[in-house]
Design an enzyme around this catalytic site. Structure first.
Site, mmCIF file in Angstrom:
data_model
loop_
_atom_site.group_PDB
_atom_site.id
_atom_site.type_symbol
_atom_site.label_atom_id
_atom_site.label_comp_id
_atom_site.label_asym_id
_atom_site.label_seq_id
_atom_site.Cartn_x
_atom_site.Cartn_y
_atom_site.Cartn_z
ATOM 1 N N CYS A 10 0.930 -1.199 0.069
ATOM 2 C CA CYS A 10 -0.042 0.060 0.032
ATOM 3 C C CYS A 10 0.813 1.464 -0.066
ATOM 4 C CB CYS A 10 -0.833 -0.190 1.181
ATOM 5 S SG CYS A 10 -1.977 -1.368 1.221
ATOM 6 N N ARG A 39 3.592 1.786 -7.166
ATOM 7 C CA ARG A 39 3.610 0.704 -6.050
ATOM 8 C C ARG A 39 2.337 -0.293 -6.323
ATOM 9 N NH1 ARG A 39 6.354 2.692 -1.290
ATOM 10 N NH2 ARG A 39 5.000 1.555 0.310
ATOM 11 N N TRP A 78 -3.723 -2.109 -1.383
ATOM 12 C CA TRP A 78 -3.592 -3.299 -2.366
ATOM 13 C C TRP A 78 -4.121 -4.412 -1.567
ATOM 14 C CZ3 TRP A 78 0.028 -7.575 -2.013
ATOM 15 C CH2 TRP A 78 0.411 -8.307 -3.188
ATOM 16 N N ASN A 87 -0.312 -0.103 6.293
ATOM 17 C CA ASN A 87 0.307 -0.789 5.263
ATOM 18 C C ASN A 87 0.615 -2.015 5.958
ATOM 19 O OD1 ASN A 87 1.546 -1.861 3.235
ATOM 20 N ND2 ASN A 87 3.170 -0.517 2.956
ATOM 21 N N GLY A 88 0.299 -3.273 5.715
ATOM 22 C CA GLY A 88 0.750 -4.570 6.281
ATOM 23 C C GLY A 88 -0.273 -5.027 6.908
ATOM 24 N N GLU A 96 13.804 -16.057 -15.197
ATOM 25 C CA GLU A 96 13.658 -14.410 -14.896
ATOM 26 C C GLU A 96 12.864 -14.111 -16.211
ATOM 27 O OE1 GLU A 96 13.330 -12.248 -13.226
ATOM 28 O OE2 GLU A 96 13.438 -10.662 -14.614
ATOM 29 N N LYS A 106 9.393 -12.012 -16.290
ATOM 30 C CA LYS A 106 8.986 -10.934 -17.133
ATOM 31 C C LYS A 106 7.809 -10.846 -17.790
ATOM 32 C CE LYS A 106 10.728 -8.219 -15.000
ATOM 33 N NZ LYS A 106 11.134 -9.127 -13.916
ATOM 34 N N GLU A 151 4.315 -11.394 -15.852
ATOM 35 C CA GLU A 151 3.980 -10.477 -15.021
ATOM 36 C C GLU A 151 3.400 -9.331 -15.668
ATOM 37 O OE1 GLU A 151 6.549 -8.582 -12.135
ATOM 38 O OE2 GLU A 151 8.300 -8.738 -13.362
ATOM 39 N N HIS A 182 13.012 -34.497 -20.050
ATOM 40 C CA HIS A 182 12.413 -35.143 -18.874
ATOM 41 C C HIS A 182 10.950 -34.904 -18.532
ATOM 42 C CE1 HIS A 182 16.309 -36.898 -17.738
ATOM 43 N NE2 HIS A 182 16.867 -35.690 -18.010
ATOM 44 N N LYS A 184 4.906 -3.240 -6.381
ATOM 45 C CA LYS A 184 6.168 -2.942 -6.537
ATOM 46 C C LYS A 184 7.041 -3.698 -5.522
ATOM 47 C CE LYS A 184 10.033 -1.609 -8.243
ATOM 48 N NZ LYS A 184 10.613 -2.544 -9.393
HETATM 49 C C1 AGP Z 1 9.997 -8.520 -10.395
HETATM 50 O O1 AGP Z 1 9.694 -8.395 -11.702
HETATM 51 C C2 AGP Z 1 8.663 -8.633 -9.573
HETATM 52 N N1 AGP Z 1 8.214 -7.121 -9.519
HETATM 53 C C3 AGP Z 1 9.001 -9.393 -8.242
HETATM 54 O O2 AGP Z 1 9.428 -10.671 -8.406
HETATM 55 C C4 AGP Z 1 10.265 -8.702 -7.386
HETATM 56 O O3 AGP Z 1 11.347 -8.960 -7.857
HETATM 57 C C5 AGP Z 1 10.333 -9.328 -5.923
HETATM 58 O O4 AGP Z 1 8.971 -9.118 -5.394
HETATM 59 C C6 AGP Z 1 11.398 -8.794 -5.256
HETATM 60 O O5 AGP Z 1 11.132 -7.502 -4.808
HETATM 61 P P1 AGP Z 1 12.545 -6.885 -4.360
HETATM 62 O O6 AGP Z 1 13.732 -7.015 -5.080
HETATM 63 O O7 AGP Z 1 12.136 -5.398 -3.856
HETATM 64 O O8 AGP Z 1 12.849 -7.522 -2.789
#
Ligand code: AGP
Length: 591
Positions: free
Chosen positions: A2, A28, A73, A99-100, A469, A473, A476, A492, A586
């Site tokens: 949030c 965020r 969020w 937040n939390g 990775e 990308k 997401e 496999h 984020k």
């Molecule tokens: C990556 O594109 C994502 N947004 C997500 O996996 C991110 O890398 C992960 O949440 C870790 O975030 P951080 O690097 O701020 O700890």
């Protein structure tokens, strides 16, 4: 994650100030938002689901010096206006944003209902204003009531509360960030991140875990949340300008940050040699070195397993931060945990650090956000200096993280200058690679495959983590089903997935495993795969070839960049917002 912002002080347009601040926190990710402002001895509120649009000026106070705002969020309770923050006390003079998670909220809610409190939402947050209101019946003092309420919460949280009668803001945190912006000549901001108020001040004070802050806009007091003991706080000057966090000539932050890698990798390499050497020796001396992170940062850790193995002959163990505690039996006081995090606020990483510290192990943090909780709780901290990363999809942070980890690997064999040279040459090669002709070629590839429902990526050695990775990308930001595999794993099981025309990307380097991964690509092609090769040299098996420079041990760093560009264009061509993908934040500051 949030977004929180509050203001109290000499300005009379507090409602507009906090809404503008909220727009600077949109990166965020959120699904609803709200604002509360002081109107006499009462509080007015405006809350909506969806994105912050043009706010109806008639709705927001024109005259008011105290306001708070929030982007939510959803964690507890659906996406509705009732569940949006701020939440009010029964008497309407206390408003709270949060937040939390208040993990023991059900028990608190039951107790408050028994005392006659009425709840309007399904959220855990709504217990906070009601509990403060209840505590005020005994303390009579707003700040003392907030303190007593917060001490009853379990879990990681950041709370910002305003009180109409006393005209004060009170904030407290255990685990989620809160930063104070010192108004140039009047007032104080309190927010979850600096961009919320950066255009109004460059002077900040950090609230640490287990601390509280009270301000009426004229003075400010920091204290220990448990004991109430006053805490002194340094004022810190922020050097980067708001302009850095605007999109500039780019349509989206994601593309801007991809293109910044020409420079951000060089900045990451610019580390204090003595510090890198000390950390290299700490890894050598440790009895067990663990690497941990989440999501994209976790893939930097996985790539580093290969850097330490192939470059330094050093065994390190990776575990996703959310899994790390299951390995606590291997931790000793002589162990070292290296955590990697762009935001420096990821809850799972903070949990992993707590496990390591509970066993007496030391923690090295590699982060991108100065003053972040992870940075402040680690024993050693290295900054990748990538500059603010606003897109939810992490790009320049990843390559900066890998560059720093590779530098340490070279330092372990006494070849730090060679590592620095290799990485600076790589940054220069990326500078040549990332030109408009190159990105428009990748855009044409995105056009070709944008309607495919599945997409597979293979790699070997340090390109295997990059295959994983690549999948993150693409998933997401474009919502395409993408999966990454170690090339050798195809036979496999996963190769059963390949149909005529299935797009398959092979990440290739001119290294000892090149023949293996090319053979894997041939296996895919034999079953109808449409092969896209990311490689320094063309090969007959490629239906399409994305040329990358040959950067030897830094090949993983260059190979991921065209995939970042491909993911971006897939998102745009599929009508998605690459900066704010659905369901994602984020920084994941909740477990
Ligand atoms: C990556 O594109 C994502 N947004 C997500 O996996 C991110 O890398 C992960 O949440 C870790 O975030 P951080 O690097 O701020 O700890």
């Amino acid at each position: 994650m949030c977004g929180i912002i509050g203001y109290v002080g000499g300005r009379r347009d507090a409602g507009f100030l906090v809404i503008e601040g909220l727009k600077n926190l949109e990166y965020r990710g959120y699904d609803s938002w709200g604002v509360a402002w002081k109107e006499g001895r009462k509080i007015a509120v405006c809350k909506e689901t969806g994105k912050i649009g043009c706010v109806d000026a008639a709705k927001i106070a024109k005259e008011g010096n105290l306001a708070i705002a929030h982007t939510r969020w959803a964690t507890h309770g659906g996406v509705t206006t009732e569940n949006a923050h701020p939440h009010l006390s029964c008497n309407g003079s206390i408003a709270v944003v949060h937040n939390g998670i208040v993990e023991n909220y059900e028990e608190i809610r039951r107790d408050l209902i028994a005392k006659g409190h009425r709840f309007l939402s399904e959220t855990d947050t709504e217990v906070i204003p009601h509990l403060i209101e209840e505590e005020m019946k005994t303390t009579g003092d707003f700040a003392a009531a907030v303190r007593r309420a917060c001490l009853k919460f379990e879990g990681r949280f950041a709370v910002l509360a305003m009180h109409a009668e006393s005209g004060t803001l009170v904030a407290a945190r255990t685990g989620s960030p809160l930063i104070v912006g010192v108004g140039d000549h009047e007032g104080y901001f309190i927010a979850s991140d600096i961009p919320a108020f950066r255009e109004h001040t460059s002077t900040v004070q950090y609230l640490d875990d287990g601390e509280m802050v009270v301000t009426d806009g004229r003075s400010i007091l920091f204290s220990d949340l448990k004991t109430g003991a006053e805490r002194e706080k340094r004022e810190i000057e922020i050097t980067w300008e708001t302009a850095q966090v605007q999109k500039g000539k780019y349509a989206h932050f994601m593309l801007k940050e991809i293109m910044e890698q020409k420079d951000s990798i060089a900045r990451a390499v610019n580390q204090d040699e003595g510090e890198i050497q000390t950390l290299a020796e700490a890894i050598r001396a440790a009895q067990g070195t663990f690497l941990s992170g989440c999501g994209t940062a976790a893939k930097a850790c996985m790539a580093a397993e290969y850097f330490f193995s192939v470059i330094a002959g050093q065994h390190v163990n990776f575990a996703p931060a959310s899994e790390f505690k299951l390995f606590h039996r291997f931790l000793k006081p002589q162990s070292l945990l290296i955590v990697v995090s762009q935001s420096g606020e990821t809850a799972d990483v903070l949990e992993a650090m707590k496990v390591a510290k509970s066993k007496g192990a030391k923690v090295l943090a590699i982060v991108n956000t100065e003053g972040s909780t992870i940075a402040r709780e680690a024993d050693y901290t290295l900054h990748i200096n990538a500059g603010p990363e606003r897109a939810v999809a992490s790009t320049k942070a990843l390559t900066g993280q890998m560059a720093v980890l590779m530098l340490i690997a070279y330092a372990m064999i006494g070849k730090l200058p060679k590592g620095r040279t290799r990485l600076l040459e790589t940054a220069a090669a990326i500078n040549d690679m990332l030109n408009p002709r190159y990105t428009s070629f990748i855009e044409s590839l995105a056009e070709k495959i944008k309607d495919d429902k599945d997409l597979y990526i293979i790699g070997k050695s340090w390109n295997y983590p990059m295959a994983l990775e690549s999948a993150i990308k693409i998933q997401e930001v474009s919502y395409v089903h993408a999966e990454g595999f170690a090339g050798g794993e195809l036979k496999h099981g996963p190769i059963a997935l390949i149909e005529e025309g299935t797009p398959c990307i092979a990440l290739v380097g001119n290294d000892e495993v090149r023949t293996d991964i090319i053979n894997n690509a041939i296996e895919l092609k034999a079953r109808g795969g449409f092969i896209i090769g990311v490689a320094p040299e063309r090969h007959a098996v490629f239906d399409e070839w994305i040329k990358v420079p040959d950067t030897d041990t830094a090949q993983a760093i260059v190979n991921i960049i065209p995939i970042q560009v491909l993911a971006y264009f897939l998102a745009v061509k599929r009508g998605k917002d690459p900066d704010m993908p659905r369901n994602l934040a984020k920084s994941v500051t909740v477990k």
